[in-house]
Design an enzyme around this catalytic site. Sequence first.
Site, PDB file in Angstrom:
ATOM      1  N   ARG A 127       0.855  -1.179   0.000  1.00  0.00           N
ATOM      2  CA  ARG A 127       0.000   0.000   0.000  1.00  0.00           C
ATOM      3  C   ARG A 127       0.897   1.236   0.000  1.00  0.00           C
ATOM      4  NH1 ARG A 127      -2.339  -3.381   4.092  1.00  0.00           N
ATOM      5  NH2 ARG A 127      -4.449  -4.092   3.559  1.00  0.00           N
ATOM      6  N   LYS A 161      -2.521  -2.269   7.976  1.00  0.00           N
ATOM      7  CA  LYS A 161      -3.709  -1.723   8.620  1.00  0.00           C
ATOM      8  C   LYS A 161      -3.965  -2.424   9.948  1.00  0.00           C
ATOM      9  CE  LYS A 161      -6.274  -0.124   4.552  1.00  0.00           C
ATOM     10  NZ  LYS A 161      -7.536  -0.254   3.790  1.00  0.00           N
ATOM     11  N   HIS A 192      -2.189   2.699  -6.024  1.00  0.00           N
ATOM     12  CA  HIS A 192      -3.129   1.595  -5.877  1.00  0.00           C
ATOM     13  C   HIS A 192      -3.278   0.812  -7.169  1.00  0.00           C
ATOM     14  CE1 HIS A 192      -6.210  -0.773  -4.000  1.00  0.00           C
ATOM     15  NE2 HIS A 192      -7.068  -0.495  -4.961  1.00  0.00           N
ATOM     16  N   ARG A 209      -0.476  -1.623  -7.169  1.00  0.00           N
ATOM     17  CA  ARG A 209      -0.761  -2.700  -6.215  1.00  0.00           C
ATOM     18  C   ARG A 209      -1.775  -3.674  -6.823  1.00  0.00           C
ATOM     19  NH1 ARG A 209      -1.433  -4.239  -0.616  1.00  0.00           N
ATOM     20  NH2 ARG A 209      -3.621  -4.461   0.001  1.00  0.00           N
ATOM     21  N   HIS A 228      -4.667  -8.606   3.632  1.00  0.00           N
ATOM     22  CA  HIS A 228      -6.116  -8.493   3.788  1.00  0.00           C
ATOM     23  C   HIS A 228      -6.582  -9.371   4.946  1.00  0.00           C
ATOM     24  CE1 HIS A 228      -6.655  -7.315  -0.711  1.00  0.00           C
ATOM     25  NE2 HIS A 228      -6.353  -6.281   0.036  1.00  0.00           N
ATOM     26  N   TYR A 263      -9.781  -8.355  -6.357  1.00  0.00           N
ATOM     27  CA  TYR A 263      -8.654  -8.263  -7.281  1.00  0.00           C
ATOM     28  C   TYR A 263      -8.624  -9.412  -8.286  1.00  0.00           C
ATOM     29  CZ  TYR A 263      -6.701  -4.726  -4.162  1.00  0.00           C
ATOM     30  OH  TYR A 263      -6.499  -3.599  -3.416  1.00  0.00           O
TER      31      TYR A 263
END
Length: 298
Positions: A149, A173, A240, A243, A266, A275
């Site tokens: 990211r 995250k 992004h 990515r 994730h 994706y």
Amino acid sequence: MAAATGRDDLPERFLAMLAAERGAAANTLAAYRRDLEAARQALGDVAGADTAALEGLGAAWSDLAGSSLARRCSALRQFYGFLVDEGLREDDPSGALPRPRTRRPLPRLLSHEEVERFLARADQEAEGDRPDAVRLLALLELLYGSGLRATELVSLPLAAVPRDAPFLHITGKGGQQRMVPVSTRARAVLSRWLVLRRGNSRFLFPSSGASGYLTRVRLFQLLRGLAARAGLDPERVSPHVLRHAFATHLLEGGADLRVLQMLLGHADIATTQIYTHVDSAKLVALVNSRHPLATGRF
């Protein structure tokens, strides 16, 4: 519950607050008015509705698209928040509103050829070991080669880059830790960057700004500039997008979805599935070449 008198006027008072305190535009106010009117038709007394009434909205509005349902529920959440703030209602029942899961739009995608052109231009510019050019090549290699990211990349501490192992230690995250592989190409460029890098910053890509590291905005600008010089449409390029290209191209190459989930950081594999828009022709070819019935194993 709401006050017994003047209850019918509360939506208009809410809209007046939006106009006066938040500067809501006429179109925005009109949209909120329509959403509140739709709620009135379904509930009757909107201001006095209880949690049981709001729980029934999911069925009453079942024919709506997810985005439309989400917008109506957002308007109601703000309306009930207004009532509580104004002392017109003691409880906020909005927790009972339906929570539609709207499908996130797919990010733009660069083809293999476009990524190759992008990398070739960055390689060419970094041939003379100009620090800014080598830094940009290193950023690009890590975005496309490791799927980081933007925030993870620009804020990488120097300590995240081990000298004797092909992995980066990433804090993603929610503070989640993961290790991502670094390609041979990226390791070579990082070695060049570490020689050229100046200062005593603890960040891999330092900046003189308040954050101490290259900002996401500056990263975005650098990539757009490189895209223009490479003959690509700058509007189609962002951190992004790279990515997303990393994830999609890995999947096209046969990567396992669970492995991809781990590499991308994730928490929910449903996010990773966004994706996976491999084109239908490749999916058919995969079934025809890999399925036991196609290979005569049965």
